[in-house]
Scaffold this active site. Structure first.
Site, short mmCIF file in Angstrom:
data_model
loop_
_atom_site.label_atom_id
_atom_site.label_comp_id
_atom_site.label_asym_id
_atom_site.label_seq_id
_atom_site.Cartn_x
_atom_site.Cartn_y
_atom_site.Cartn_z
N GLY A 34 0.83 -1.21 0.00
CA GLY A 34 0.00 0.00 0.00
C GLY A 34 0.85 1.24 0.00
CB ALA A 35 4.43 1.55 -0.84
CB SER A 44 -9.25 0.68 11.21
OG SER A 44 -10.20 1.72 11.30
CE1 TYR A 87 -11.09 -0.15 6.09
CE2 TYR A 87 -12.02 0.78 8.10
CZ TYR A 87 -10.97 0.68 7.19
OH TYR A 87 -9.82 1.39 7.39
CB ALA A 137 -11.60 -6.59 6.94
#
Ligand code: NAD
Length: 273
Positions: free
Chosen positions: A16-17, A164, A177, A180
């Protein structure tokens, strides 16, 4: 400069860079002396209604990181989708071949979808969230942890993920979301136990609302005028900057975090309070 007991630069793979928290993490690692393979799918996902990072963004990030690190090509781009375990294995192999081993694997890749009750969200969007946000972290763990364990003892390998605040809060219209990200927390706790006394640790951070393109999409899903609307929900009274998440990830990636394993650290401006 962060270096191992042997005096060499430490080596990281970051997924995810291409932008956001992943890009900030690559920049911070490079500034700290790491060699970094910057991995991103660098393409949009047909199941999702918003753009992901482009290949140009990934290459721009790499050029920026190398400039800040003194221009010696210590950061390299690698295009791979975290859902493709063979592609992620190839990324890990590239880091090991190029720099002689792996010291940290950092799962930042993520997507968001929802905006409706779970049962009304198209299956393809739900699947993308589960496969990238949880499956992608499992895939990185599967191929990167053996590489971390290939380092000779005494080891200081670090498996890191970005969970998160949604991992511990029941956010409406983001059910997949939340599922996950809660899964990422469970995974990190189990990996911490499994890795035991190997010298390799597993930890995660749980960001609050952070100013990235994903937060713009979250605002759209909630029908808000913009991401700034989320800032007031956090006790610190503002959105977080991706650099603030990256700073904690760089600490966790380093040797000084050796006393921590199996934990999910809130970096959320107090959102979880
Ligand atoms: N921004 C926030 O408020 C916030 C809050 C909590 C957690 N997070 C988490 O932080 C992480 C980074 O998100 P961000 O806010 O920087 O979002 P972002 O959309 O700016 O960046 C996500 C990156 O992941 C890449 N990516 C997406 N799917 C991929 C795939 N299948 N394979 C490889 N790369 C892929 C994208 O191209 C992009 O570069 C995510 O895991 C996200 O869930 C973000």
């Amino acid at each position: 400069m962060t270096s191992s007991a042997a005096g060499r630069a430490r080596v990281a793979v970051v997924t995810g860079a291409g932008r956001g928290i992943g890009a900030a993490t690559v920049l911070a690692l490079a500034a700290d002396g790491w060699s970094v393979l910057a991995v991103d799918c660098a393409a949009d996902d047909a199941a999702l209604p918003y753009a992901l990072a482009s290949e140009a963004e990934l290459h721009g990030l790499v050029a920026d990181a190398n400039r800040r690190a003194g221009g010696d090509d210590r950061v390299r781009p690698f295009v791979a989708d975290v859902r493709d375990v063979e592609a992620i294995a190839a990324a890990v192999a590239e880091a090991e071949t190029r720099w002689g081993g792996l010291d940290a694997a950092i799962a930042c890749a993520g997507v968001i979808a929802g905006g409706a009750p779970l049962w009304e969200v198209p299956r393809a969007r739900e699947q993308a969230v589960l496969d990238v946000d949880l499956g992608g972290v499992l895939n990185l763990a599967r191929v990167a942890i053996p590489a971390l364990l290939r380092r000779p003892e005494p080891r200081s390998g670090r498996f890191l993920a970005v969970a998160s605040a949604a991992a511990t809060r029941g956010l409406p219209m983001l059910a997949a979301y939340c599922a996950a990200k809660a899964g990422v927390g469970g995974l990190i706790r189990a990996l911490g136990s499994e890795l035991g006394a190997t010298g390799v640790t597993a930890n995660a951070v749980s960001p609050g609302s952070t100013a990235t393109r994903m937060l713009d999409e979250s605002a759209r899903l909630y029908g808000l005028p913009g991401a700034e609307s989320f800032g007031g929900q956090q006790p610190v009274g503002r959105l977080l900057d991706p650099d603030e998440i990256a700073a904690v990830l760089v600490f966790l990636a380093g040797t000084a975090s050796s006393g921590m394993t199996g934990v999910v650290v809130p970096v959320d401006g107090g959102l979880a309070l």
